[in-house]
Design an enzyme around this catalytic site. Structure first.
Site, PDB file in Angstrom:
ATOM      1  CD  GLU A  99       0.770   0.126  -1.427  1.00 33.29           C
ATOM      2  OE1 GLU A  99       1.057  -0.957  -0.869  1.00 33.29           O
ATOM      3  OE2 GLU A  99      -0.235   0.792  -1.130  1.00 33.29           O
ATOM      4  CB  CYS A 107       4.565  -7.116  -3.872  1.00 38.60           C
ATOM      5  SG  CYS A 107       2.920  -6.699  -4.445  1.00 38.60           S
TER       6      CYS A 107
END
Ligand code: NDP
Length: 497
Positions: free
Chosen positions: A245, A279
């Protein structure tokens, strides 16, 4: 040495990792640093703990995970205060983050049995004498490596999914947020005191590297793309599977029929929440010409009201300030204009909200992850141009579209793992939805059904229920039977669709 250390920089003192507040430099706490032997010992303990945890079955794990979920919810203020102290995050933002983590834990605990439990597959004419079953078994020990920006939510995705699937977890929190990581592990041990099913190994990047090489059965990494590549390279040595991720450069598209006030509100939150250190943060907006001016004005009005130090916390990692400054300076040098903030917005450890327009596509602020409270807004002719520009990125994490008639159609064309229509970041809050990216944003999924399967091994089982009509899987067949096999194959598959 201490005098030159920027507030927020963690450091090691006498074998202890010391965590400090990025705004004040005040110590947030200290934890012992693990060395390679300590990481190996933790993984060894996790093997035994994992076998016990797996033996509890889905129901036993569900009951304990739901009690942990309740404890996290009861103590959410305490956890948020710690995150504020350690990462500088506004308390309410840490509460919202913790709430999302709790939702995912709740969903994983309640749904693991349904998603991962044994199931019978449909009979096929071929090998109809065998019944197929699929079952999902835990890997054993999962190593979770987490970042500092969402120290509750990001690790709890793989931790919750990994535990619900029956694995033990060894967790390496970011060196910037070790205390939140330690708190999570200790709170779990209150609920599950019997065995160290969830452990923390603390330290700098080398501890994460040691975890990759420790013999864990899978690594779930959340962090920068650059470190993700190192993690993958280390895991390749032992063929240890990984979930990556990584970073993003998410775009928001605003179509002509969008509710502009709502789009601006969502853009400001999506870009500036957690001081932009997200993010899935919105870093670029592409707005069709007819509503461009109205959108820019609305964003500037709303972002201009945010209070630095209250709504916008400090930049957690001091080195990130240089990146944010470079992106703003580069955008301005290339002809961009700051309609809010700008070069003067960078006042370490804070960065004030900054909205940039007329920034060329090749500027760092458009191409690279900024990770600050900044937003570029670009005028486009239509949704096609918006999609093309949004997709012209090596990242592909999330994204958002505001509009009415065509919004969902536009959303489907984005090259990303997730997208919100008439909202920003919404996909991260739903326990049902998988989370993850494409391209340099990584691969694999946490959260939702996919996030449970990610931490388990699908195993196929067949059980014979009758003798074979056609002896395909044996040497003991006659020439006549061989002919019948060919005939049957043609009967089944040779017909045109
Ligand atoms: P880093 O990549 O710097 O660090 C992530 C973790 O990896 C930390 O725990 C770090 O330890 C550890 N680490 C560092 N070096 C190694 C190594 N060689 N081997 C193994 N582990 C190592 O990321 P940040 O902490 O700076 O996090 C910010 C990044 O995370 C941003 O790019 C952001 O977009 C991304 N992110 C992605 C999310 C997603 O779900 N896609 C969610 C949240 C963030 P240490 O801190 O001790 O160096």
């Amino acid at each position: 040495m201490t005098a030159t250390r920027a507030p927020g920089m963690p450091y090691v003192d006498d074998g202890m990792l010391v965590s400090t507040n990025p705004a004040t430099g005040a110590e947030a706490g200290r934890v012992p640093v693990a060395d390679e032997a300590a990481v190996a010992a933790a993984v060894e303990r996790a093997r035994t703990a994992g076998a016990w945890w797996a033996s509890l079955g889905f129901d036993g794990r569900r009951e304990r995970l739901l009690r942990w979920r309740a404890l996290l919810a009861e103590r959410i203020e305490q956890l948020a205060d710690l995150s504020h102290l350690e990462a500088g995050k506004p308390v309410i933002e840490a509460v919202v983050e913790g709430g999302a983590a709790i939702e995912h834990l709740d969903w994983a605990a309640r749904n693991a049995k349904r998603v991962l439990g044994p199931r019978r597959t449909r009979t096929r004419l071929v090998l109809a004498e065998h019944v197929g079953h699929v079952e999902h078994q835990p890997y054993g020990v999962i190593g979770v490596i987490g970042p500092w920006n969402y120290p509750i939510e990001t690790p709890l995705g793989p931790i919750g999914g990994g535990l619900a699937a029956g694995n033990a977890v060894v967790f390496k929190p970011s060196e910037y947020t070790p205390m939140v990581g330690q708190w999570l592990v200790e709170s779990f041990a209150e609920i599950v005191p019997e065995h160290p099913v969830l452990q923390a190994v603390q330290g700098l990047g080398d501890v994460g590297a040691a975890l990759c090489r420790s013999g864990v059965d899978k690594i779930a990494f959340t962090g920068s793309t650059a470190t993700g590549k190192k993690v993958m390279a280390a895991c390749a040595e032992t063929l240890t599977p990984v979930v990556i991720e990584a970073g993003g450069k998410d775009a928001l598209i605003v179509d002509a029929d969008a509710d502009i006030a709502a789009a601006a509100q969502a853009a400001v939150w999506g870009a500036m929440t957690n001081a932009g250190q997200t993010c899935i943060g919105i870093e670029r907006a592409y707005v069709v010409a007819p509503v461009y001016d109205e959108f820019v004005n609305a964003v500037v009005a709303k972002a201009g009201k945010l209070e630095v130090g209250v709504d916008i916390g400090p930049i957690t990692m001091p080195a990130q300030i240089d990146t944010i400054r470079r992106h703003i300076d580069d955008a301005l040098a290339r002809g961009g204009r700051a309609v809010l903030g700008g070069a003067g917005a960078v006042q370490p450890p804070f960065v004030a909200p900054t909205v940039l327009v007329d920034v060329p596509d090749d500027a760092a602020a458009v191409r690279e992850e900024t990770f600050g409270p900044t937003l570029t807004i670009t005028k486009v002719a239509d949704a096609d141009e918006a999609v093309a520009k949004a997709n012209a990125s090596r990242y592909g994490l999330g994204g958002a579209v505001f509009g009415k008639a065509n919004a969902v159609r536009i959303a489907r064309r984005l090259r990303s793992g997730m997208v919100s229509v008439n909202g920003t970041l919404s996909f991260v809050g739903l326990g049902t939805l998988p989370f993850g990216g494409v391209g340099e944003s990584g691969f694999g999924r946490i959260h939702g059904e996919e996030g449970l399967r990610e931490f388990s091994v699908a195993r196929a089982v067949t059980v014979r229920r009758a003798p074979s009509l056609l002896p395909t899987m044996t040497f003991e067949r006659t020439p006549a039977q061989a002919k019948r096999i060919v005939k049957a194959l043609k009967l089944l598959y040779a017909r045109k669709p």
